[in-house]
Scaffold this motif. Structure first.
Motif, PDB file in Angstrom:
ATOM      1  N   TRP A 194     -11.386  -2.498   3.195  1.00  0.00           N
ATOM      2  CA  TRP A 194     -11.068  -1.365   2.328  1.00  0.00           C
ATOM      3  C   TRP A 194     -12.334  -0.584   2.023  1.00  0.00           C
ATOM      4  CZ3 TRP A 194      -5.949  -0.812   0.500  1.00  0.00           C
ATOM      5  CH2 TRP A 194      -5.113  -1.922   0.708  1.00  0.00           C
ATOM      6  N   ARG A 204      -4.542  -0.528  -7.630  1.00  0.00           N
ATOM      7  CA  ARG A 204      -5.844  -1.184  -7.579  1.00  0.00           C
ATOM      8  C   ARG A 204      -6.061  -1.968  -8.878  1.00  0.00           C
ATOM      9  NH1 ARG A 204     -11.982   1.422  -6.867  1.00  0.00           N
ATOM     10  NH2 ARG A 204     -13.053  -0.593  -7.041  1.00  0.00           N
ATOM     11  N   CYS A 253      -3.563   3.770   1.195  1.00  0.00           N
ATOM     12  CA  CYS A 253      -4.387   3.572  -0.001  1.00  0.00           C
ATOM     13  C   CYS A 253      -3.616   2.869  -1.100  1.00  0.00           C
ATOM     14  CB  CYS A 253      -4.882   4.917  -0.546  1.00  0.00           C
ATOM     15  SG  CYS A 253      -5.794   5.938   0.641  1.00  0.00           S
ATOM     16  N   LYS A 254      -4.333   2.315  -2.030  1.00  0.00           N
ATOM     17  CA  LYS A 254      -3.716   1.797  -3.230  1.00  0.00           C
ATOM     18  C   LYS A 254      -3.124   2.961  -4.024  1.00  0.00           C
ATOM     19  CE  LYS A 254      -4.960  -2.651  -3.082  1.00  0.00           C
ATOM     20  NZ  LYS A 254      -4.061  -3.810  -3.247  1.00  0.00           N
ATOM     21  N   GLY A 288       1.346  -2.084  -6.110  1.00  0.00           N
ATOM     22  CA  GLY A 288       0.350  -1.600  -5.154  1.00  0.00           C
ATOM     23  C   GLY A 288      -0.795  -0.853  -5.797  1.00  0.00           C
ATOM     24  N   ILE A 342       0.852  -1.180   0.000  1.00  0.00           N
ATOM     25  CA  ILE A 342       0.000   0.000   0.000  1.00  0.00           C
ATOM     26  C   ILE A 342       0.890   1.231   0.000  1.00  0.00           C
ATOM     27  CG2 ILE A 342      -1.961  -1.070   1.141  1.00  0.00           C
ATOM     28  CD1 ILE A 342      -0.962  -0.104   3.762  1.00  0.00           C
ATOM     29  N   ARG A 376      -0.132  -6.038  -8.277  1.00  0.00           N
ATOM     30  CA  ARG A 376       0.251  -6.409  -6.908  1.00  0.00           C
ATOM     31  C   ARG A 376       1.590  -5.802  -6.521  1.00  0.00           C
ATOM     32  NH1 ARG A 376       1.185 -11.305  -7.751  1.00  0.00           N
ATOM     33  NH2 ARG A 376       3.435 -10.921  -7.869  1.00  0.00           N
TER      34      ARG A 376
END
Length: 625
Positions: A607, A183, A64-65, A181, A54, A178
């Motif tokens: 989330w 979304r 946050c993403k 980080g 994150i 991934r």
């Protein structure tokens, strides 16, 4: 004898392996990631906390993403390298409506007219890499109209899209999101009413072009032996029906032609004309091919990754992995006997006798007779369900204050019955309707027609709208108790008048006799923009008040997530029932990085999308709660 047995076994094993699609053999390798660690697989041996990968988003100060608003957002060079690894399959999002805005560089008057016409039906939307059937959850950022207001923007649409045509493309998208980080969202057809297929600042994986269908007459494996079919992830309902016709078989498929059979249909349950006959869509999957959150490509069935096999058949879409293909059960060809009918009710206090239009056969009766007919329809549906059929109806409130007419459109669908059997079965219903003063008969105002279930279809799809709705599953117990049944019918009248197997499908569906949906006549969108929060929330509160009456009549039941309210209270119980703790455990074990996130899916409460006015939109950063 032993030699013959071994040869037969080898033949079966070869047959099972042969059903894989060629593009599934194109997978990410160690050589691919040697010089670009941003696409590396996750180390599943490590104990990774759920909130890893994150970034501190400067816009909110919360975890946050990563989004375009952050310094950690990949550089243009990194996006270019990612695109190279994809062999050019990366798309920079251009909203479908951009061609309609004169101040947009993509403006094209002729193209706008074509896209306006095409998107009146769902078929024109599913072919676009970013758009969804109800784009209000993306903030309605780029209205498709020949007279747009304001500017076209991304809103809640993703920034980049992977046009996946191989397993490798899917793996690359998962790994890059991934490791960076970012979304991640997944779009199949975009039949999305809760915002699962869109997300501001996201990378999307588009499954539309994962294509292929293969009939396997003698599939063997995964505790199933018999006819089956391998279906690719991007295949839509209309394609399945045509495939059925080509092979003279039946497969449990969506009723709406442009819904993907392996999208939310299988992932969340999937009801159809054959629900009472062969079960839910999620019951049909024998084997899944899945890219998981660590980027690996797995076979998922009763013998391999059994936890995912349970969860991914009914336990939530966009949650545990991305299905590239599946083997599903195939059945002999079926005939559906269908009886369709329409009657209207009048608000005219002086209206007393039935009126039949000599040209259309439409029947108009007084208000009380109308609702007596609705009650009988709902009552008789229990018998239809026991006969392994279904009933479908739509009740429309008055739209014309002069005529004061409200309408009931209904049908019964009886799979596997002959015309004579269906006629005899439905006779008590029609006789009761005549006694109630609604002159429905099998010989004039309605007929019973037989049609092959595997009748060919086109990809045009159904008309689309922007209305919000909510739903409830009514169990059999509501029919067993006369007082409870009366209350059930009255609650439906009030709302309309005012406005089996080991899978994870909501257990409430196994006891359901009626899936009721209430549509709000007030759309959250006007002139291509989402209305102010005060207006949207007031309309939702009104809709929810009617559904709350249904909830009180159905304690312990639930709602069908694919056709429900994204603001459904206590959604964990409502959408997943007693399966939720198990599904949450599987989610945390299989995706400790929080790669896959969608509203109201297991683990999603960790989330939230941060939106200034609090509306359930996908237009802000995705942050830890």
């Amino acid at each position: 004898m032993l030699t013959k047995f071994l040869l037969s076994l080898l033949a079966v094993q070869h047959l099972v392996g042969a059903v894989n699609f060629a593009w599934e053999e194109t997978q990410l390798t160690k050589d691919d990631i040697a010089t670009f660690d941003s696409i590396a697989f996750a180390d599943t041996a490590l104990s990774v906390p759920v909130d890893s990968n994150i970034n501190i988003a400067t816009s909110s100060g919360r975890e946050c993403k990563v989004g375009p608003w952050d310094t950690a957002w990949p550089t243009e060079a990194e996006w270019a390298a990612f695109n190279t690894s994809l062999d050019g399959a990366l798309i920079m999002t251009v909203p479908q409506g951009a061609v309609c805005y004169p101040n947009d560089p993509h403006y094209d008057k002729a193209a706008c007219a074509a896209v306006v016409e095409a998107t009146a039906h769902s078929g024109g939307i599913v072919v676009d890499p970013s758009n969804i059937v109800q784009p209000w959850s993306a903030g309605e950022p780029c209205n498709i109209t020949e007279t747009p207001i304001g500017n076209c923007s991304l809103g809640g649409f993703p920034v980049y899209i992977v046009n996946a045509t191989t397993v490798k493309h899917v793996q690359l998208g998962v790994n890059f999101a991934r490791n960076k980080g970012i979304r991640l969202v997944v779009k199949n057809t975009g039949h999305d009413f809760v915002g699962r297929s869109v997300g501001a600042g996201a990378l999307s994986i588009w499954l539309h072009n994962l294509q292929g269908q293969k009939f396997v007459p003698d599939f063997s494996g995964s505790n199933y032996c018999g006819p089956a079919a391998r279906i690719a992830g991007g295949i839509q309902g209309w394609q399945v029906y045509n495939f059925m016709a080509d092979n003279n078989i039946s497969i449990v498929a969506p009723g709406e032609s442009t819904v993907a059979i392996l999208g939310g249909f299988t992932a969340v349950g999937g009801h159809s004309a054959l629900t009472s006959y062969y079960g839910m869509g999620s019951d049909q999957a024998i084997q899944l091919q899945v890219v998981t959150a660590d980027g690996r490509f797995l076979q998922v069935d009763t013998d391999n990754n059994a936890d995912l096999f349970f969860a991914m058949r009914g336990g939530g879409g966009s949650t545990y992995g991305i299905v590239t293909s599946a083997v599903v059960k195939a059945f002999p060809p079926l005939t559906l006997q269908t009886a369709q009918f329409v009657w209207s009710g009048s608000l005219d206090a002086n209206f007393s006798s039935p009126n039949i239009d000599p040209f259309t056969g439409a029947i108009t009766v007084d208000k009380e007779a109308f609702w007596s007919g609705v009650r009988e329809y709902i009552q008789f549906s229990r018998s239809v369900s026991s006969a392994r059929g279904i009933g479908i109806c739509n009740i429309d409130p008055p739209t014309d204050p002069l005529s004061g007419l409200f309408q009931m459109t209904g049908q019964f669908i009886l799979p596997g019955q002959t015309l004579n059997d269906a006629t005899a079965f439905l006779e008590p219903f029609f006789s009761t309707m005549i006694q109630l003063g609604i002159p429905l008969t099998q010989s004039n105002t309605t007929t019973i027609t037989g049609q092959a279930y595997n009748t060919r279809r086109t990809g045009q799809g159904d008309p689309v709208s922007q209305n919000r709705f909510s739903s409830r599953l009514f169990p059999r117990t509501n029919w067993a108790d006369p007082a409870l049944f009366n209350a059930t019918v009255q609650s439906i009248r009030a709302a309309k008048w005012q406005g089996f197997p080991n899978d994870a499908v909501n257990p409430a569906f196994r006891e359901t006799l009626m899936h009721a949906i209430a549509f709000d006549s007030a759309s959250p969108v006007k002139d291509g923009r989402v209305l102010p929060a005060k207006v949207v929330n007031a309309a939702h509160a009104r809709l929810d008040s009617f559904i709350d009456a249904w909830r009180k009549l159905t304690p312990g039941s639930g709602a069908y997530m694919n056709e429900a309210d994204v603001q459904e209270p206590e959604w964990q119980q409502s959408f997943f029932g007693d399966h939720y703790p198990r599904l949450l455990h599987i989610k945390r074990h299989r995706d400790p990085w929080g790669v896959f996130w969608a509203p109201t899916t297991p683990g999603s409460e960790a989330w939230e999308v941060v939106v200034a006015d609090g509306l359930p939109l996908q237009t802000g950063p995705l942050c830890r709660t």
